[in-house]
Design an enzyme around this catalytic site. Structure first.
Site, PDB file in Angstrom:
ATOM      1  N   LYS A   1       5.633   5.143  -7.672  1.00  0.00           N
ATOM      2  CA  LYS A   1       6.873   5.420  -6.936  1.00  0.00           C
ATOM      3  C   LYS A   1       8.103   5.401  -7.857  1.00  0.00           C
ATOM      4  O   LYS A   1       8.032   4.948  -9.003  1.00  0.00           O
ATOM      5  CB  LYS A   1       7.013   4.398  -5.804  1.00  0.00           C
ATOM      6  CG  LYS A   1       5.892   4.503  -4.753  1.00  0.00           C
ATOM      7  CD  LYS A   1       6.153   3.581  -3.577  1.00  0.00           C
ATOM      8  CE  LYS A   1       5.037   3.686  -2.537  1.00  0.00           C
ATOM      9  NZ  LYS A   1       5.337   2.878  -1.335  1.00  0.00           N
TER      10      LYS A   1
ATOM     11  N   HIS B   1       1.574   3.633  -4.137  1.00  0.00           N
ATOM     12  CA  HIS B   1       0.931   3.940  -2.856  1.00  0.00           C
ATOM     13  C   HIS B   1      -0.535   4.245  -3.129  1.00  0.00           C
ATOM     14  O   HIS B   1      -0.856   4.861  -4.146  1.00  0.00           O
ATOM     15  CB  HIS B   1       1.571   5.172  -2.199  1.00  0.00           C
ATOM     16  CG  HIS B   1       0.733   5.729  -1.087  1.00  0.00           C
ATOM     17  ND1 HIS B   1       0.805   5.257   0.206  1.00  0.00           N
ATOM     18  CD2 HIS B   1      -0.244   6.675  -1.078  1.00  0.00           C
ATOM     19  CE1 HIS B   1      -0.091   5.897   0.954  1.00  0.00           C
ATOM     20  NE2 HIS B   1      -0.736   6.761   0.199  1.00  0.00           N
TER      21      HIS B   1
ATOM     22  N   GLU C   1      -4.220  13.552   1.794  1.00  0.00           N
ATOM     23  CA  GLU C   1      -3.155  13.282   0.818  1.00  0.00           C
ATOM     24  C   GLU C   1      -3.409  14.024  -0.497  1.00  0.00           C
ATOM     25  O   GLU C   1      -2.489  14.599  -1.087  1.00  0.00           O
ATOM     26  CB  GLU C   1      -3.040  11.763   0.593  1.00  0.00           C
ATOM     27  CG  GLU C   1      -2.499  11.045   1.830  1.00  0.00           C
ATOM     28  CD  GLU C   1      -2.471   9.525   1.704  1.00  0.00           C
ATOM     29  OE1 GLU C   1      -1.997   8.883   2.653  1.00  0.00           O
ATOM     30  OE2 GLU C   1      -2.915   8.976   0.686  1.00  0.00           O
TER      31      GLU C   1
ATOM     32  N   ASN D   1       7.897  -0.768  -3.711  1.00  0.00           N
ATOM     33  CA  ASN D   1       6.690  -1.533  -4.048  1.00  0.00           C
ATOM     34  C   ASN D   1       5.785  -0.820  -5.050  1.00  0.00           C
ATOM     35  O   ASN D   1       4.585  -1.045  -5.082  1.00  0.00           O
ATOM     36  CB  ASN D   1       5.946  -1.950  -2.769  1.00  0.00           C
ATOM     37  CG  ASN D   1       5.425  -0.785  -1.980  1.00  0.00           C
ATOM     38  OD1 ASN D   1       5.690   0.365  -2.318  1.00  0.00           O
ATOM     39  ND2 ASN D   1       4.676  -1.048  -0.931  1.00  0.00           N
TER      40      ASN D   1
ATOM     41  N   TYR E   1       4.612  10.985   4.915  1.00  0.00           N
ATOM     42  CA  TYR E   1       4.750   9.736   5.667  1.00  0.00           C
ATOM     43  C   TYR E   1       4.937   9.991   7.165  1.00  0.00           C
ATOM     44  O   TYR E   1       5.454   9.108   7.865  1.00  0.00           O
ATOM     45  CB  TYR E   1       5.911   8.909   5.112  1.00  0.00           C
ATOM     46  CG  TYR E   1       5.571   8.185   3.820  1.00  0.00           C
ATOM     47  CD1 TYR E   1       4.564   7.220   3.781  1.00  0.00           C
ATOM     48  CD2 TYR E   1       6.266   8.442   2.643  1.00  0.00           C
ATOM     49  CE1 TYR E   1       4.256   6.540   2.613  1.00  0.00           C
ATOM     50  CE2 TYR E   1       5.963   7.759   1.463  1.00  0.00           C
ATOM     51  CZ  TYR E   1       4.953   6.804   1.465  1.00  0.00           C
ATOM     52  OH  TYR E   1       4.656   6.123   0.309  1.00  0.00           O
TER      53      TYR E   1
HETATM   54  P1  CMP Z   1       2.984   2.770   1.314  1.00  0.00           P
HETATM   55  O1  CMP Z   1       1.639   2.231   0.993  1.00  0.00           O
HETATM   56  O2  CMP Z   1       3.489   3.869   0.456  1.00  0.00           O
HETATM   57  O3  CMP Z   1       2.981   3.260   2.841  1.00  0.00           O
HETATM   58  C1  CMP Z   1       4.095   3.179   3.685  1.00  0.00           C
HETATM   59  C2  CMP Z   1       5.262   2.570   3.000  1.00  0.00           C
HETATM   60  O4  CMP Z   1       6.314   2.177   3.851  1.00  0.00           O
HETATM   61  C3  CMP Z   1       4.838   1.297   2.320  1.00  0.00           C
HETATM   62  O5  CMP Z   1       4.025   1.579   1.215  1.00  0.00           O
HETATM   63  C4  CMP Z   1       6.168   0.638   2.024  1.00  0.00           C
HETATM   64  O6  CMP Z   1       6.704   1.067   0.786  1.00  0.00           O
HETATM   65  C5  CMP Z   1       7.020   1.177   3.148  1.00  0.00           C
HETATM   66  N1  CMP Z   1       7.337   0.093   4.063  1.00  0.00           N
HETATM   67  C6  CMP Z   1       6.491  -0.614   4.817  1.00  0.00           C
HETATM   68  N2  CMP Z   1       7.164  -1.530   5.524  1.00  0.00           N
HETATM   69  C7  CMP Z   1       8.470  -1.394   5.201  1.00  0.00           C
HETATM   70  C8  CMP Z   1       9.644  -2.050   5.603  1.00  0.00           C
HETATM   71  N3  CMP Z   1       9.614  -3.050   6.472  1.00  0.00           N
HETATM   72  N4  CMP Z   1      10.813  -1.636   5.060  1.00  0.00           N
HETATM   73  C9  CMP Z   1      10.838  -0.614   4.170  1.00  0.00           C
HETATM   74  N5  CMP Z   1       9.728   0.061   3.752  1.00  0.00           N
HETATM   75  C10 CMP Z   1       8.564  -0.344   4.272  1.00  0.00           C
END
Ligand code: CMP
Length: 140
Positions: free
Chosen positions: A11, A117, A128, A114, A51
């Site tokens: 990311k 993904h 995906e 984070n 998403y």
């Molecule tokens: P990802 O695995 O990419 O799939 C969905 C994403 O939404 C997740 O990782 C997080 O980066 C994001 N996400 C999930 N919960 C939250 C939250 N409470 N606030 C902001 N982003 C979120």
């Protein structure tokens, strides 16, 4: 266990801190093979499609803004039980809950930023991968 393919994204918080190589080293150390990889700038449309399952969630707009805020590296990873294995290597979505030795424990900044993904199931992995790669771009 069967050889599987999973979809991965490094990311914008990871590319911004020049962590592509460090994260790829953790992926390869876990026995996963990077069989396709490209660095792209996602459009809002691509991020919204990717998403779509989260579009009713309160963080959806923030998520699309973040994923389009800088370059990402999209990847296809291959290996035995690759889908679950990569989820183990990534660690929990919330880095404060991620186990020692995982990518998110080492590098993630927050639940939103984070670092990585990974697909959650075989069906989503196929969808995906097909969103970002043509068959002839994946070389196992
Ligand atoms: P990802 O695995 O990419 O799939 C969905 C994403 O939404 C997740 O990782 C997080 O980066 C994001 N996400 C999930 N919960 C939250 C939250 N409470 N606030 C902001 N982003 C979120």
């Amino acid at each position: 266990m069967a050889i599987e393919r999973t979809f991965s994204i490094l990311k914008p918080d990871a590319t911004e801190r020049n962590l592509t190589g460090a994260i790829n080293a953790l992926i390869e150390k876990a026995g996963l093979r990077i069989v396709a990889q490209k660095r792209i700038r996602m459009t809002k449309e691509q991020a919204g499609t990717f998403y779509a399952v989260h579009k009713e969630r309160p963080f959806f707009g923030e998520l699309v803004d973040f994923m389009t805020s800088g370059p990402v590296v999209v990847q296809v990873l291959e290996g035995e039980g690759a889908i679950l294995k990569y989820r183990d290597v990534m660690g929990a979505t919330d880095p404060s809950k991620a186990a020692e030795g995982t990518i998110r424990k080492a590098h993630a900044k927050s639940i939103g930023e984070n670092s990585v993904h990974g697909s959650d199931a075989a069906e989503t992995a196929a969808i995906e991968i097909a969103q970002f790669f043509a068959g002839n771009e994946i070389v196992g």
